[in-house]
Motif scaffolding. Structure first.
Motif, PDB file in Angstrom:
ATOM      1  N   ASP A  27       0.835  -1.202   0.000  1.00  0.00           N
ATOM      2  CA  ASP A  27       0.000   0.000   0.000  1.00  0.00           C
ATOM      3  C   ASP A  27       0.872   1.255   0.000  1.00  0.00           C
ATOM      4  N   GLY A  28       1.935   1.219   0.779  1.00  0.00           N
ATOM      5  CA  GLY A  28       2.844   2.365   0.862  1.00  0.00           C
ATOM      6  C   GLY A  28       3.510   2.673  -0.470  1.00  0.00           C
ATOM      7  N   ILE A  29       3.930   1.653  -1.186  1.00  0.00           N
ATOM      8  CA  ILE A  29       4.536   1.870  -2.498  1.00  0.00           C
ATOM      9  C   ILE A  29       3.506   2.457  -3.462  1.00  0.00           C
ATOM     10  N   ILE A  30       2.312   1.912  -3.440  1.00  0.00           N
ATOM     11  CA  ILE A  30       1.262   2.421  -4.327  1.00  0.00           C
ATOM     12  C   ILE A  30       0.970   3.890  -4.027  1.00  0.00           C
ATOM     13  N   LEU A  31       0.855   4.236  -2.756  1.00  0.00           N
ATOM     14  CA  LEU A  31       0.560   5.623  -2.416  1.00  0.00           C
ATOM     15  C   LEU A  31       1.746   6.541  -2.667  1.00  0.00           C
ATOM     16  N   ALA A  32       2.952   6.062  -2.455  1.00  0.00           N
ATOM     17  CA  ALA A  32       4.131   6.866  -2.795  1.00  0.00           C
ATOM     18  C   ALA A  32       4.145   7.161  -4.291  1.00  0.00           C
ATOM     19  N   ASP A  33       3.845   6.160  -5.097  1.00  0.00           N
ATOM     20  CA  ASP A  33       3.768   6.379  -6.551  1.00  0.00           C
ATOM     21  C   ASP A  33       2.648   7.356  -6.902  1.00  0.00           C
ATOM     22  N   ALA A  34       1.510   7.218  -6.215  1.00  0.00           N
ATOM     23  CA  ALA A  34       0.385   8.119  -6.484  1.00  0.00           C
ATOM     24  C   ALA A  34       0.751   9.563  -6.123  1.00  0.00           C
ATOM     25  N   LEU A  35       1.491   9.748  -5.042  1.00  0.00           N
ATOM     26  CA  LEU A  35       1.942  11.087  -4.672  1.00  0.00           C
ATOM     27  C   LEU A  35       2.935  11.647  -5.681  1.00  0.00           C
ATOM     28  N   TRP A  37       3.607  10.598  -8.921  1.00  0.00           N
ATOM     29  CA  TRP A  37       3.324  10.565 -10.356  1.00  0.00           C
ATOM     30  C   TRP A  37       1.877  10.844 -10.748  1.00  0.00           C
ATOM     31  N   HIS A  38       0.961  10.815  -9.783  1.00  0.00           N
ATOM     32  CA  HIS A  38      -0.450  10.922 -10.159  1.00  0.00           C
ATOM     33  C   HIS A  38      -1.210  12.004  -9.405  1.00  0.00           C
ATOM     34  N   GLY A  39      -0.513  12.878  -8.706  1.00  0.00           N
ATOM     35  CA  GLY A  39      -1.139  14.042  -8.088  1.00  0.00           C
ATOM     36  C   GLY A  39      -2.021  13.777  -6.878  1.00  0.00           C
ATOM     37  N   LEU A  40      -1.824  12.659  -6.202  1.00  0.00           N
ATOM     38  CA  LEU A  40      -2.598  12.387  -4.990  1.00  0.00           C
ATOM     39  C   LEU A  40      -2.303  13.478  -3.963  1.00  0.00           C
ATOM     40  N   ASP A  41      -3.329  13.960  -3.288  1.00  0.00           N
ATOM     41  CA  ASP A  41      -3.103  15.011  -2.289  1.00  0.00           C
ATOM     42  C   ASP A  41      -3.207  14.454  -0.870  1.00  0.00           C
ATOM     43  N   ARG A  42      -2.786  15.274   0.074  1.00  0.00           N
ATOM     44  CA  ARG A  42      -2.722  14.842   1.486  1.00  0.00           C
ATOM     45  C   ARG A  42      -4.092  14.456   2.027  1.00  0.00           C
ATOM     46  N   ALA A  43      -5.134  15.150   1.614  1.00  0.00           N
ATOM     47  CA  ALA A  43      -6.481  14.844   2.110  1.00  0.00           C
ATOM     48  C   ALA A  43      -6.869  13.411   1.764  1.00  0.00           C
ATOM     49  N   ALA A  44      -6.520  12.963   0.593  1.00  0.00           N
ATOM     50  CA  ALA A  44      -6.826  11.587   0.181  1.00  0.00           C
ATOM     51  C   ALA A  44      -6.048  10.591   1.032  1.00  0.00           C
ATOM     52  N   LEU A  45      -4.840  10.935   1.424  1.00  0.00           N
ATOM     53  CA  LEU A  45      -4.039  10.037   2.265  1.00  0.00           C
ATOM     54  C   LEU A  45      -4.738   9.749   3.585  1.00  0.00           C
ATOM     55  N   GLU A  46      -5.321  10.773   4.170  1.00  0.00           N
ATOM     56  CA  GLU A  46      -5.987  10.595   5.455  1.00  0.00           C
ATOM     57  C   GLU A  46      -7.185   9.663   5.334  1.00  0.00           C
ATOM     58  N   GLU A  47      -7.879   9.700   4.215  1.00  0.00           N
ATOM     59  CA  GLU A  47      -9.038   8.834   4.004  1.00  0.00           C
ATOM     60  C   GLU A  47      -8.636   7.374   3.797  1.00  0.00           C
ATOM     61  N   LEU A  48      -7.457   7.136   3.247  1.00  0.00           N
ATOM     62  CA  LEU A  48      -7.040   5.777   2.907  1.00  0.00           C
ATOM     63  C   LEU A  48      -6.499   4.995   4.099  1.00  0.00           C
ATOM     64  N   ASN A  49      -6.136   5.690   5.166  1.00  0.00           N
ATOM     65  CA  ASN A  49      -5.744   5.035   6.420  1.00  0.00           C
ATOM     66  C   ASN A  49      -4.556   4.077   6.275  1.00  0.00           C
ATOM     67  N   VAL A  50      -3.566   4.472   5.501  1.00  0.00           N
ATOM     68  CA  VAL A  50      -2.319   3.707   5.388  1.00  0.00           C
ATOM     69  C   VAL A  50      -1.291   4.418   6.270  1.00  0.00           C
ATOM     70  N   PRO A  51      -0.569   3.693   7.117  1.00  0.00           N
ATOM     71  CA  PRO A  51       0.399   4.341   8.002  1.00  0.00           C
ATOM     72  C   PRO A  51       1.440   5.160   7.231  1.00  0.00           C
ATOM     73  N   ARG A  57       8.347   4.222   3.639  1.00  0.00           N
ATOM     74  CA  ARG A  57       9.141   3.078   3.155  1.00  0.00           C
ATOM     75  C   ARG A  57       8.968   2.887   1.651  1.00  0.00           C
ATOM     76  N   GLY A  58       7.738   3.070   1.170  1.00  0.00           N
ATOM     77  CA  GLY A  58       7.491   2.982  -0.271  1.00  0.00           C
ATOM     78  C   GLY A  58       8.255   4.057  -1.025  1.00  0.00           C
ATOM     79  N   LEU A  59       8.260   5.267  -0.480  1.00  0.00           N
ATOM     80  CA  LEU A  59       9.000   6.359  -1.110  1.00  0.00           C
ATOM     81  C   LEU A  59      10.502   6.079  -1.079  1.00  0.00           C
ATOM     82  N   LEU A  60      10.984   5.566   0.029  1.00  0.00           N
ATOM     83  CA  LEU A  60      12.399   5.203   0.121  1.00  0.00           C
ATOM     84  C   LEU A  60      12.759   4.146  -0.919  1.00  0.00           C
ATOM     85  N   PHE A  61      11.888   3.163  -1.104  1.00  0.00           N
ATOM     86  CA  PHE A  61      12.117   2.146  -2.130  1.00  0.00           C
ATOM     87  C   PHE A  61      12.275   2.803  -3.501  1.00  0.00           C
TER      88      PHE A  61
END
Length: 95
Positions: A27-35, A37-51, A57-61
């Motif tokens: 999930d972290g890798i997917i959300l890091a990619d979404a942030l 490359w795909h314009g995901l915003d912080r508000a969406a992160l809070e709704e998805l409930n991924v630590p 860790r996904g971003l570090l990868f």
């Protein structure tokens, strides 16, 4: 894991890497990619409930895969853009 396909034959599984990672890592890798490359915003992160740690860790990868490309001298023309995307993603998760 990689899967080979050929008409009228069952799929062939190769490169099996038996290593367990928590689902939140994927999930972290997917959300890091979404942030990045795909314009995901912080508000969406809070709704998805991924630590946040999983996203970090996904971003570090992704940063480490970029470093490998730098070491190999591949894809250098997009480096400044990727760095800017990583910085934006890190800022979105509070790093």
């Amino acid at each position: 894991m990689n899967v080979l396909f050929e008409a009228e034959r069952p799929p062939g599984i190769i490169d099996v890497s038996p290593y367990w990672r928590p689902a939140s890592y994927a999930d972290g890798i997917i959300l890091a990619d979404a942030l990045c490359w795909h314009g995901l915003d912080r508000a969406a992160l809070e709704e998805l409930n991924v630590p946040v740690a999983a996203i970090a860790r996904g971003l570090l990868f992704r940063v480490l895969t970029t470093q490998e490309r730098i070491n190999d001298g591949v894809g250098m023309d997009f480096l400044k853009d990727e760095i800017a995307r990583y910085e934006k993603a890190a800022s979105a998760i509070g790093l």
